[in-house]
Design a protein around this motif. Structure first.
Motif, PDB file in Angstrom:
ATOM      1  N   GLN A 107      -9.410  -5.884  -1.262  1.00  0.00           N
ATOM      2  CA  GLN A 107      -8.603  -7.089  -1.027  1.00  0.00           C
ATOM      3  C   GLN A 107      -8.141  -7.754  -2.322  1.00  0.00           C
ATOM      4  O   GLN A 107      -7.203  -8.552  -2.307  1.00  0.00           O
ATOM      5  CB  GLN A 107      -9.404  -8.089  -0.200  1.00  0.00           C
ATOM      6  CG  GLN A 107     -10.678  -8.580  -0.841  1.00  0.00           C
ATOM      7  CD  GLN A 107     -11.566  -9.312   0.152  1.00  0.00           C
ATOM      8  OE1 GLN A 107     -11.167  -9.582   1.276  1.00  0.00           O
ATOM      9  NE2 GLN A 107     -12.779  -9.635  -0.264  1.00  0.00           N
ATOM     10  N   CYS A 110      -4.980  -5.227  -2.950  1.00  0.00           N
ATOM     11  CA  CYS A 110      -4.086  -4.868  -1.844  1.00  0.00           C
ATOM     12  C   CYS A 110      -4.297  -5.865  -0.703  1.00  0.00           C
ATOM     13  O   CYS A 110      -5.430  -6.256  -0.431  1.00  0.00           O
ATOM     14  CB  CYS A 110      -4.392  -3.439  -1.378  1.00  0.00           C
ATOM     15  SG  CYS A 110      -3.299  -2.840  -0.068  1.00  0.00           S
ATOM     16  N   ASN A 111      -3.224  -6.259  -0.055  1.00  0.00           N
ATOM     17  CA  ASN A 111      -3.354  -7.249   1.020  1.00  0.00           C
ATOM     18  C   ASN A 111      -3.507  -6.623   2.400  1.00  0.00           C
ATOM     19  O   ASN A 111      -3.543  -7.322   3.408  1.00  0.00           O
ATOM     20  CB  ASN A 111      -2.171  -8.217   1.013  1.00  0.00           C
ATOM     21  CG  ASN A 111      -0.839  -7.515   1.226  1.00  0.00           C
ATOM     22  OD1 ASN A 111      -0.795  -6.310   1.460  1.00  0.00           O
ATOM     23  ND2 ASN A 111       0.250  -8.265   1.142  1.00  0.00           N
ATOM     24  N   LYS A 112      -3.586  -5.296   2.455  1.00  0.00           N
ATOM     25  CA  LYS A 112      -3.791  -4.599   3.720  1.00  0.00           C
ATOM     26  C   LYS A 112      -4.902  -3.563   3.549  1.00  0.00           C
ATOM     27  O   LYS A 112      -5.013  -2.952   2.482  1.00  0.00           O
ATOM     28  CB  LYS A 112      -2.502  -3.888   4.157  1.00  0.00           C
ATOM     29  CG  LYS A 112      -1.353  -4.821   4.516  1.00  0.00           C
ATOM     30  CD  LYS A 112      -0.145  -4.016   4.978  1.00  0.00           C
ATOM     31  CE  LYS A 112       1.015  -4.953   5.334  1.00  0.00           C
ATOM     32  NZ  LYS A 112       2.214  -4.177   5.774  1.00  0.00           N
ATOM     33  N   LEU A 119     -10.955  -4.201   3.822  1.00  0.00           N
ATOM     34  CA  LEU A 119     -10.598  -5.040   2.681  1.00  0.00           C
ATOM     35  C   LEU A 119     -11.788  -5.366   1.788  1.00  0.00           C
ATOM     36  O   LEU A 119     -11.629  -5.578   0.580  1.00  0.00           O
ATOM     37  CB  LEU A 119      -9.947  -6.341   3.177  1.00  0.00           C
ATOM     38  CG  LEU A 119      -8.526  -6.194   3.720  1.00  0.00           C
ATOM     39  CD1 LEU A 119      -8.062  -7.510   4.342  1.00  0.00           C
ATOM     40  CD2 LEU A 119      -7.562  -5.762   2.612  1.00  0.00           C
TER      41      LEU A 119
END
Length: 221
Positions: A107, A110-112, A119
């Protein structure tokens, strides 16, 4: 009296006036873990100074490798970074620490979620650490790095086999963080980690079982 492990090399005469013999440590690991888990197919993860992997398939027991990460790693890094090698103190410090101050997680970059990686999965052990990290945070980071590395290496050791059961033995199984880290790996990779009763004594129990089962032993005279 049955002996096993590297320390048995220093014994060259019977103990306590009793018949004494040595047996292979990896065989003892396999028998001790198999007896505890009541499984026919498994990989024994012996978490000592380093970590060894022993594959058990029915009556066949085979040492398949290991890594140099284990209790020695944990204590060495703690001596350098925390100025202590008291494992109970280190575990208690880690319980109070915040891992996200030390480890870089998915997380953070990366936001996904990535395929098969949530995450909160670790992207880099100590990848987020800075000079302001508290001793408690560092202790948490050290223990998580060691246990995660062992768990992930164990999973990789089984990639070319159908085995999905891993039996953890050795003194590191007594760390309370095992109850947090290994279930998370189970969920991510669809495997099972078992910590049997008397896990820290499973190699010694296995040494006794080699005698009881008629496995190869080497008498000391």
């Amino acid at each position: 009296v049955m002996l096993t492990g590297v320390g048995s090399a220093f014994i060259d005469q019977p103990l306590y006036g009793l018949p004494t013999a040595k047996t292979d440590e990896f065989l003892a690991n396999g028998l001790g873990a198999k007896y505890a888990a009541s499984l026919e197919n498994l990989i024994v993860v012996s978490m000592g100074t380093g970590t060894s992997f022993v594959k058990v398939e029915g009556q066949q027991i085979q040492h398949i490798g290991g890594i140099g990460v284990g209790g020695g790693t944990l204590l060495g890094l703690s001596r350098l970074l925390l100025k202590t090698q008291d494992i109970h103190l280190i575990a208690e410090m880690a319980r109070k620490g915040t891992l996200t101050n030390i480890d870089l997680q998915i997380q953070d970059i990366c936001n996904k979620p990535l395929p098969d990686l949530p995450l909160d999965a670790t992207a880099s052990n100590f990848g987020k650490a800075d000079g302001n990290a508290s001793p408690e945070d560092i202790a948490s980071g050290i223990i998580h790095m060691v246990l995660q590395s062992i768990g992930q290496a164990a999973i990789l050791s089984a990639l070319n086999s159908p085995i999905r059961d891993f039996v953890l033995i050795g003194n590191l199984t007594q760390l309370p963080q095992c109850k947090e880290i290994f279930p998370k790996l189970e969920e991510m990779y669809g495997v099972r980690f078992l910590i049997p009763k008397y896990s820290e004594y499973r190699t010694a129990i296995g040494a006794a079982l080699t005698y009881m089962d008629g496995a190869p032993i080497h008498p000391i005279k």
